[in-house]
Design an enzyme around this catalytic site. Structure first.
Site, PDB file in Angstrom:
ATOM      1  N   ALA A   1       0.833  -1.208   0.000  1.00 50.02           N
ATOM      2  CA  ALA A   1       0.000   0.000   0.000  1.00 50.02           C
ATOM      3  C   ALA A   1       0.868   1.259   0.000  1.00 50.02           C
ATOM      4  O   ALA A   1       0.552   2.237  -0.689  1.00 50.02           O
ATOM      5  CB  ALA A   1      -0.937  -0.007   1.207  1.00 50.02           C
TER       6      ALA A   1
ATOM      7  N   ALA B   1       2.077   1.721  -3.522  1.00 48.72           N
ATOM      8  CA  ALA B   1       0.996   2.215  -4.387  1.00 48.72           C
ATOM      9  C   ALA B   1       0.703   3.682  -4.117  1.00 48.72           C
ATOM     10  O   ALA B   1       0.551   4.480  -5.052  1.00 48.72           O
ATOM     11  CB  ALA B   1      -0.269   1.371  -4.176  1.00 48.72           C
ATOM     12  N   GLU B   2       0.637   4.062  -2.843  1.00 45.45           N
ATOM     13  CA  GLU B   2       0.339   5.456  -2.516  1.00 45.45           C
ATOM     14  C   GLU B   2       1.474   6.380  -2.932  1.00 45.45           C
ATOM     15  O   GLU B   2       1.239   7.495  -3.400  1.00 45.45           O
ATOM     16  CB  GLU B   2       0.043   5.623  -1.025  1.00 45.45           C
ATOM     17  CG  GLU B   2      -0.343   7.049  -0.693  1.00 45.45           C
ATOM     18  CD  GLU B   2      -1.138   7.198   0.575  1.00 45.45           C
ATOM     19  OE1 GLU B   2      -1.284   8.354   1.007  1.00 45.45           O
ATOM     20  OE2 GLU B   2      -1.629   6.193   1.123  1.00 45.45           O
ATOM     21  N   SER B   3       2.699   5.927  -2.785  1.00 42.35           N
ATOM     22  CA  SER B   3       3.845   6.743  -3.183  1.00 42.35           C
ATOM     23  C   SER B   3       3.802   7.060  -4.674  1.00 42.35           C
ATOM     24  O   SER B   3       4.004   8.207  -5.089  1.00 42.35           O
ATOM     25  CB  SER B   3       5.160   6.020  -2.849  1.00 42.35           C
ATOM     26  OG  SER B   3       5.282   5.823  -1.463  1.00 42.35           O
TER      27      SER B   3
END
Length: 141
Positions: free
Chosen positions: A59, A62-64
């Protein structure tokens, strides 16, 4: 893209120093007109207790990538991005190797951006898929 690919990737990787991205060994490796890709090694550093890739590390990857990609659509001198929602489904586990996360834009508004981020292994197998919403905020001076 106004800058060449290596300049953009170097800038993203430079901004990652002394952050969670550096801690997780996330490196931005490819960029195009409609995507941004980063990679992360799967080692014990990102394992959960059963020796598999931790969903939280996935996660964070993905967020980065989704957050960084929104920077293409803002005025960096006067705006910045905050992630406001992340939804991720883990499809397949892995114990070692490299995962790749590619963010593609679904919606580019004035105040929100929506991204799909696919996380794959070295053979292109889908590991996780995420949707991320970012808000565009003004820098207060």
């Amino acid at each position: 893209m106004n800058m060449d690919k290596s300049t953009i990737l170097n800038a993203f990787n430079e901004r990652s120093k002394n952050t969670l991205m550096e801690t997780l060994d996330i490196e931005y490796i490819d960029v195009g007109d409609d995507f941004l890709t980063a990679k992360m090694p799967v080692t014990s550093k990102v394992h959960q207790p059963y020796g598999q890739l931790h969903g939280g590390a996935t996660a964070a990857l993905a967020e980065s990538v989704g957050s960084a990609a929104s920077n293409f659509f803002i005025h960096n001198e006067r705006q910045f991005i905050n992630g406001i929602q992340l939804s991720i489904n883990h499809i397949k586990s892995m114990k070692e190797g490299i995962v790749f996360a590619t963010a593609k834009n679904i919606h580019k508004g004035r105040t929100t951006h929506l991204w799909e981020v696919k996380v794959t292994d070295e053979e292109g197998n889908l590991i996780s898929v995420a949707k991320m919403t970012n808000i565009v905020l003004d820098i207060k001076k």
